[in-house]
Each structure stands twice: as C-alpha cells, then as structure tokens.
Design an enzyme around this catalytic site. Structure first.
Site, PDB file in Angstrom:
ATOM      1  CG  ASP A 142     -17.732  16.543  15.599  1.00  0.00           C
ATOM      2  OD1 ASP A 142     -18.822  17.124  15.485  1.00  0.00           O
ATOM      3  OD2 ASP A 142     -17.355  15.685  14.779  1.00  0.00           O
ATOM      4  CB  SER A 143     -21.080  13.835  16.810  1.00  0.00           C
ATOM      5  OG  SER A 143     -20.742  14.069  15.458  1.00  0.00           O
ATOM      6  N   GLY A 181     -26.758  14.711  14.326  1.00  0.00           N
ATOM      7  CA  GLY A 181     -27.583  15.529  13.434  1.00  0.00           C
ATOM      8  C   GLY A 181     -29.054  15.197  13.392  1.00  0.00           C
ATOM      9  CB  CYS A 207     -20.291  19.559  16.750  1.00  0.00           C
ATOM     10  SG  CYS A 207     -21.846  18.740  16.367  1.00  0.00           S
ATOM     11  CG  ASN A 208     -21.633  23.312  11.614  1.00  0.00           C
ATOM     12  OD1 ASN A 208     -21.718  24.470  11.267  1.00  0.00           O
ATOM     13  ND2 ASN A 208     -20.567  22.585  11.346  1.00  0.00           N
ATOM     14  CD  GLU A 264     -17.742   9.673  12.503  1.00  0.00           C
ATOM     15  OE1 GLU A 264     -17.090   8.801  13.087  1.00  0.00           O
ATOM     16  OE2 GLU A 264     -17.652  10.892  12.783  1.00  0.00           O
ATOM     17  CB  CYS A 313     -21.944  19.190   8.782  1.00  0.00           C
ATOM     18  SG  CYS A 313     -21.553  17.653   9.640  1.00  0.00           S
ATOM     19  CG  HIS A 361     -18.593  14.547  10.088  1.00  0.00           C
ATOM     20  ND1 HIS A 361     -18.980  15.089  11.288  1.00  0.00           N
ATOM     21  CD2 HIS A 361     -18.238  13.258  10.356  1.00  0.00           C
ATOM     22  CE1 HIS A 361     -18.879  14.169  12.241  1.00  0.00           C
ATOM     23  NE2 HIS A 361     -18.439  13.049  11.701  1.00  0.00           N
TER      24      HIS A 361
HETATM   25  N1  DGL Z   1     -19.972  17.143  12.659  1.00  0.00           N
HETATM   26  C1  DGL Z   1     -21.140  17.542  13.364  1.00  0.00           C
HETATM   27  C2  DGL Z   1     -21.728  18.803  12.813  1.00  0.00           C
HETATM   28  O1  DGL Z   1     -20.956  19.658  12.498  1.00  0.00           O
HETATM   29  C3  DGL Z   1     -22.117  16.492  13.720  1.00  0.00           C
HETATM   30  C4  DGL Z   1     -22.580  15.575  12.671  1.00  0.00           C
HETATM   31  C5  DGL Z   1     -23.434  14.488  13.260  1.00  0.00           C
HETATM   32  O2  DGL Z   1     -22.998  13.875  14.230  1.00  0.00           O
HETATM   33  O3  DGL Z   1     -24.560  14.280  12.773  1.00  0.00           O
HETATM   34  O4  DGL Z   1     -22.913  18.991  12.723  1.00  0.00           O
END
Ligand code: DGL
Length: 275
Positions: free
Chosen positions: A14-15, A47, A77-78, A156, A188, A190
């Site tokens: 993931d990010s 994102g 990560c979506n 975060e 997402c 997160h």
């Molecule tokens: N958690 C990630 C997602 O599912 C990335 C969120 C991000 O880094 O902007 O999209």
C-alpha cells in the site's frame, strides 16, 4: 507443486499504513500464511497522483516484493488496484489481486435498495472502476462516488477520532447522506480505520463495506486454486512476518502494533527507488 513454493510468503503493499487493514484480515482468515508488507510511506498519498506515477511506483514495489521471493501479491491499495492492477497482471507470472473487485462483489450482495455509495481517493473515484465492476454484476445498481482526499493524511497522522477528522468527514459525507444509499464501500484501505466516525455520521441504515475481508477470502480461494496454500503452522515464538517501508519506520511500526493482532518487532526502511 513443490513444497517450497507453498512455504513462500504473500507480498502485500500500500502507499502507507492503510494496507494494514488488509494484512489484519489475512492474518485472521489465513493464519498459516507468512506476509511481506511494503508501505510506501515516503511517497504517500497515492490518491492524487497520475496513473503513470502510480504504475511506476507499483512496478518498483512488485520488483522489490519479487526480490523477497513472494508466491502471490495483494495490492492492498484501492488507488493502485484501480490504476495499475491490469497492467501488472499482464507483466508478472505469479498471482496478483487487488481490492476493488472483491469490494464491488460484497457491496452488490449487501444492498437491498440498489443504491450504493463509494468513498475513496480522487484516483479511485475518477477511475470509475467500482461502478464498472458493480454494474457488471448488477446493472440495476445506482452508484454514487465521492472522493475524500483529506482522509488519508488524517489516518497517517493517527487522528482517527479527532474533532478535526469528525468535521472533515461530516462535510465530505453530507452529499452522500442525501442520496438514499443503504450501502457504503470504504473504497480506500485507510478508511476502515475511520469506520466508527464514518458509521456514526452515515447512521445505522447504511451498511459499511470493508473490502479487506472479502480480499482475504479471495486470496484464500486463489491460493487453493493455485495449490499454493501453506499447510504448516507458523512457529509461535518467531515473528514470521516482515514489514518494509520507504520512510518513518518507527512510527509505522507503532501504528502497526496498534491495529494488528500480533506484535511486530520492527519495520525496515528500504530505498524503493533502487528497484
Ligand atoms: N490506501 C490507499 C487506497 O486504498 C491509498 C491512499 C493514498 O495513498 O492516497 O487507495
């Protein structure tokens, strides 16, 4: 299939910390699997970045995970699932899955009034991929998307229940509340960490869908299909999982220890640009 292949770990990325919501479900639902996780904490958020950039980042991470000899990869990560999965699955020979398709599937099974909301990053929402997958399963479902770009930095920062987060969520979700949806996809990885805040704002009549659980189930199915399921229990005393990040390893480790079912000793910082 030789036994060694089954013993290899699963690569998950993931990010940042968001993919830990998927790790948590994998640990709970496929407890014999070892995990190598990479959180791209130096380059979060994904994102708001272009497809080209996300593809470049994802390719580097896949190269890193392959250097760790993983047997399968989960894009937790979506945004990367929406923007890079298609290309990556053509480029590598080991199984690779994302979180969008499993999330779309569970939303279709959940809605009763055929009105589904999706919240996610700008990249995920503007890709329209949730809508496409949902419509492939049931063309009668009306999908309303809403990008919530401030959620990722708030998570975060670990401001999960902070009044600022509640205020931001109230503003983002106001228009979805007028849409008569009965199901809301946390699109997402997160966002499940903001579940209670989002749930309170949306109200009891809206079911929140966390694609992480469904993704773990899909991974289990895939490991069965490919004869890759690990059959031996993980040794109890040794930490079988490995965590890597591109920055801020200590705060990542602390965050991970606040949400995972097992204690992690450390997260190791690597230079992902080397891959
Ligand atoms: N958690 C990630 C997602 O599912 C990335 C969120 C991000 O880094 O902007 O999209």
């Amino acid at each position: 299939m030789c036994i060694d292949e089954k013993d290899k770990p699963i690569g998950i990325f993931d990010s940042g910390v968001g993919g830990l919501t998927v790790v948590r479900e994998v640990m709970r639902n496929i407890p014999k699997e070892r995990i190598v996780y990479f959180g791209d904490t130096a380059r979060v958020p994904y994102g708001s970045k272009s497809k080209e950039t996300i593809l470049r980042y994802s390719r580097q991470i896949v190269r890193f995970l392959r250097s760790q000899d993983v047997k399968a990869i989960v894009i937790a990560c979506n945004t990367a699932s929406a923007l890079a999965l298609e290309e990556l699955s053509r480029e590598i020979t080991i199984p690779i899955i994302g979180v969008v398709k499993p999330g779309a599937k569970v939303a279709c099974a959940t809605t009763k009034n055929n009105r589904v909301g999706v919240i996610g990053t700008k990249g995920t929402i503007s890709s329209g991929l949730y809508t496409d997958f949902i419509r492939q399963i049931n063309p009668h479902i009306h999908v309303v998307g809403k990008a919530c770009p401030l959620f990722v930095p708030l998570v975060e920062e670990n401001w999960l229940k902070d009044p600022v987060t509640v205020e931001v969520a109230t503003r983002y979700l106001a228009e979805l509340k007028e849409q008569n949806i009965d199901t809301l996809i946390l699109g997402c990885t997160h966002y499940p960490l903001l579940r209670s805040t989002i749930g309170k704002i949306m109200g009891e009549q809206v079911t929140l869908v966390n694609p992480a659980y469904e993704t773990a189930c899909r991974l289990r199915e895939l490991l069965h299909e490919e004869h890759l399921m690990n059959e031996t229990s993980l040794e109890e005393n040794k930490n079988p999982h490995r965590f890597y990040v591109s920055d801020a390893a200590e705060s990542f480790r602390d965050f991970a220890n606040s949400i995972l079912p097992c204690e992690i000793e450390k997260a190791k910082k690597i230079n992902i640009e080397d891959y």
